[in-house]
Design a protein around this motif. Sequence first.
Motif, PDB file in Angstrom:
ATOM      1  N   MET A 172       0.821  -1.339  -0.041  1.00 23.63           N
ATOM      2  CA  MET A 172      -0.109   0.037   0.071  1.00 23.63           C
ATOM      3  C   MET A 172       0.984   1.339  -0.034  1.00 23.63           C
ATOM      4  SD  MET A 172      -2.874   1.224   2.823  1.00 23.63           S
ATOM      5  CE  MET A 172      -1.823   1.207   3.999  1.00 23.63           C
ATOM      6  N   GLY A 173       0.964   2.056  -1.152  1.00 27.66           N
ATOM      7  CA  GLY A 173       1.780   3.192  -1.151  1.00 27.66           C
ATOM      8  C   GLY A 173       1.539   3.705  -2.430  1.00 27.66           C
ATOM      9  N   VAL A 174       2.257   5.031  -2.811  1.00 27.84           N
ATOM     10  CA  VAL A 174       2.462   5.560  -3.688  1.00 27.84           C
ATOM     11  C   VAL A 174       3.349   5.029  -4.763  1.00 27.84           C
ATOM     12  CG1 VAL A 174       3.064   7.944  -4.953  1.00 27.84           C
ATOM     13  CG2 VAL A 174       1.614   7.943  -2.830  1.00 27.84           C
ATOM     14  N   ASP A 175       4.506   4.465  -4.451  1.00 29.90           N
ATOM     15  CA  ASP A 175       5.552   3.731  -5.291  1.00 29.90           C
ATOM     16  C   ASP A 175       5.957   2.527  -4.425  1.00 29.90           C
ATOM     17  OD1 ASP A 175       7.590   2.935  -6.841  1.00 29.90           O
ATOM     18  OD2 ASP A 175       8.844   4.582  -6.186  1.00 29.90           O
ATOM     19  N   ASN A 176       5.611   1.275  -4.736  1.00 29.99           N
ATOM     20  CA  ASN A 176       5.656   0.013  -4.031  1.00 29.99           C
ATOM     21  C   ASN A 176       6.682  -0.698  -4.876  1.00 29.99           C
ATOM     22  OD1 ASN A 176       3.791   0.460  -2.093  1.00 29.99           O
ATOM     23  ND2 ASN A 176       1.903   0.062  -3.799  1.00 29.99           N
ATOM     24  N   LYS A 177       7.602  -0.300  -5.815  1.00 32.54           N
ATOM     25  CA  LYS A 177       8.296  -0.962  -6.790  1.00 32.54           C
ATOM     26  C   LYS A 177       9.342  -1.910  -5.773  1.00 32.54           C
ATOM     27  CE  LYS A 177       8.374   2.169 -10.755  1.00 32.54           C
ATOM     28  NZ  LYS A 177       8.078   3.503 -10.082  1.00 32.54           N
ATOM     29  N   LYS A 178      10.246  -1.291  -4.981  1.00 32.71           N
ATOM     30  CA  LYS A 178      11.041  -1.780  -4.097  1.00 32.71           C
ATOM     31  C   LYS A 178      10.656  -3.204  -3.237  1.00 32.71           C
ATOM     32  CE  LYS A 178      14.725  -0.824  -0.866  1.00 32.71           C
ATOM     33  NZ  LYS A 178      15.310  -0.073  -0.169  1.00 32.71           N
ATOM     34  N   LEU A 179       9.299  -2.751  -2.591  1.00 32.08           N
ATOM     35  CA  LEU A 179       8.655  -4.041  -2.070  1.00 32.08           C
ATOM     36  C   LEU A 179       8.216  -5.191  -2.820  1.00 32.08           C
ATOM     37  CD1 LEU A 179       6.260  -2.129   0.594  1.00 32.08           C
ATOM     38  CD2 LEU A 179       7.975  -3.821   1.281  1.00 32.08           C
ATOM     39  N   ILE A 180       7.880  -4.582  -4.136  1.00 31.68           N
ATOM     40  CA  ILE A 180       7.286  -5.811  -5.027  1.00 31.68           C
ATOM     41  C   ILE A 180       8.572  -6.657  -5.502  1.00 31.68           C
ATOM     42  CG2 ILE A 180       6.246  -5.934  -7.301  1.00 31.68           C
ATOM     43  CD1 ILE A 180       4.361  -3.680  -6.531  1.00 31.68           C
ATOM     44  N   LYS A 181       9.433  -5.827  -5.772  1.00 36.58           N
ATOM     45  CA  LYS A 181      10.618  -6.689  -6.360  1.00 36.58           C
ATOM     46  C   LYS A 181      11.180  -7.549  -5.284  1.00 36.58           C
ATOM     47  CE  LYS A 181      15.344  -5.608  -8.281  1.00 36.58           C
ATOM     48  NZ  LYS A 181      16.384  -4.780  -8.786  1.00 36.58           N
ATOM     49  N   ALA A 182      11.344  -7.026  -4.237  1.00 42.43           N
ATOM     50  CA  ALA A 182      11.884  -7.731  -2.936  1.00 42.43           C
ATOM     51  C   ALA A 182      11.073  -9.151  -2.465  1.00 42.43           C
ATOM     52  CB  ALA A 182      12.083  -7.002  -1.619  1.00 42.43           C
ATOM     53  N   PHE A 183       9.617  -8.921  -2.606  1.00 47.00           N
ATOM     54  CA  PHE A 183       8.906  -9.876  -1.960  1.00 47.00           C
ATOM     55  C   PHE A 183       8.068 -10.922  -3.209  1.00 47.00           C
ATOM     56  CE2 PHE A 183       9.607  -7.072   1.480  1.00 47.00           C
ATOM     57  CZ  PHE A 183       9.929  -8.001   2.545  1.00 47.00           C
ATOM     58  N   THR A 194      -1.138  -1.840  -4.273  1.00 46.76           N
ATOM     59  CA  THR A 194      -2.542  -1.132  -3.944  1.00 46.76           C
ATOM     60  C   THR A 194      -2.154   0.330  -3.940  1.00 46.76           C
ATOM     61  OG1 THR A 194      -2.511  -1.570  -1.856  1.00 46.76           O
ATOM     62  CG2 THR A 194      -3.989  -2.859  -3.415  1.00 46.76           C
ATOM     63  N   HIS A 195      -2.669   1.327  -4.020  1.00 45.03           N
ATOM     64  CA  HIS A 195      -2.379   2.784  -3.840  1.00 45.03           C
ATOM     65  C   HIS A 195      -3.360   3.620  -2.943  1.00 45.03           C
ATOM     66  CE1 HIS A 195       0.515   1.840  -6.963  1.00 45.03           C
ATOM     67  NE2 HIS A 195      -0.369   1.284  -7.650  1.00 45.03           N
ATOM     68  N   SER A 196      -4.290   3.114  -2.296  1.00 47.57           N
ATOM     69  CA  SER A 196      -5.243   3.591  -1.192  1.00 47.57           C
ATOM     70  C   SER A 196      -5.565   2.735  -0.315  1.00 47.57           C
ATOM     71  CB  SER A 196      -6.269   4.197  -1.759  1.00 47.57           C
ATOM     72  OG  SER A 196      -7.158   3.098  -2.215  1.00 47.57           O
ATOM     73  N   LEU A 197      -5.892   3.196   1.030  1.00 47.72           N
ATOM     74  CA  LEU A 197      -6.388   2.158   2.010  1.00 47.72           C
ATOM     75  C   LEU A 197      -7.688   1.616   1.606  1.00 47.72           C
ATOM     76  CD1 LEU A 197      -5.841   1.142   4.896  1.00 47.72           C
ATOM     77  CD2 LEU A 197      -7.157   3.222   5.715  1.00 47.72           C
ATOM     78  N   ASP A 198      -8.397   2.074   1.011  1.00 50.92           N
ATOM     79  CA  ASP A 198      -9.714   1.584   0.467  1.00 50.92           C
ATOM     80  C   ASP A 198      -9.431   0.392  -0.341  1.00 50.92           C
ATOM     81  OD1 ASP A 198     -11.474   3.121   1.724  1.00 50.92           O
ATOM     82  OD2 ASP A 198     -11.755   4.575   0.251  1.00 50.92           O
ATOM     83  N   GLU A 199      -8.691   0.581  -1.374  1.00 53.09           N
ATOM     84  CA  GLU A 199      -8.448  -0.687  -2.253  1.00 53.09           C
ATOM     85  C   GLU A 199      -7.685  -1.865  -1.403  1.00 53.09           C
ATOM     86  OE1 GLU A 199      -5.657  -1.181  -6.374  1.00 53.09           O
ATOM     87  OE2 GLU A 199      -5.360   0.554  -5.380  1.00 53.09           O
ATOM     88  N   THR A 200      -6.785  -1.348  -0.593  1.00 55.80           N
ATOM     89  CA  THR A 200      -6.137  -2.293   0.290  1.00 55.80           C
ATOM     90  C   THR A 200      -7.123  -3.333   1.092  1.00 55.80           C
ATOM     91  OG1 THR A 200      -4.020  -1.069   0.589  1.00 55.80           O
ATOM     92  CG2 THR A 200      -4.405  -2.863   2.263  1.00 55.80           C
TER      93      THR A 200
END
Length: 196
Positions: free
Chosen positions: A123-134, A143-149
């Motif tokens: 959940m964030g504006v830029d999740n590239k690093k988390l996505i790449k790591a995990f 996701t990019h908002s709490l509602d979506e999350t």
Amino acid sequence: VVARWRNREFRIAKQEVTIQGRHNVYNTMAAILAALKAGVSNEDLRKGLTTFPQVEHRLETVDVVNGVTYINDSKATNVDSAWYALDSMHVPVVWIAGGTDKGNDYSVLFDLVKEKVKLLICMGVDNKKLIKAFSPICEVVDTHSLDETMNVAYRRAEKGDVVLLSPCCASFDLFKNYENRGEMFKEKVKKLKTKR
């Protein structure tokens, strides 16, 4: 947990203590020893440990909805804090992480994520690093908002699972601070009760 002071002994199951996690077991043991030394009765000690209020935004159980436990650990703004949160989980975890990365090295979480996380919601504006790591370790949803999350978490978590907000990152991309993130998470969880 077992503690002894002189001729006194006190025992309590870890699950009975309101604050959970391996790190809190150590804190509990220290508190028990201090209480025994001060002469607190076993009955009062047990009452205190089983009714002590959880600390807001720190492994705080928000609610159980359809058999899924929602935990607010918004204060976990770094890798070490998220490690302790994940280590505390004993059921499958839908993990919500993300925010403003602080130059984190996520590799210390890999073993815990392999063992415990069934889904990571970034959940964030830029999740590239988390996505790449995990992504090589577990299923990841961006996701990019709490509602979506919360919609993803609600749809994907199953009875017996935990939805754990333990972001590993600062909150400033979508929220004012970690308190704001935690409060909004708790509001969304309460609204899930009305969803069918």
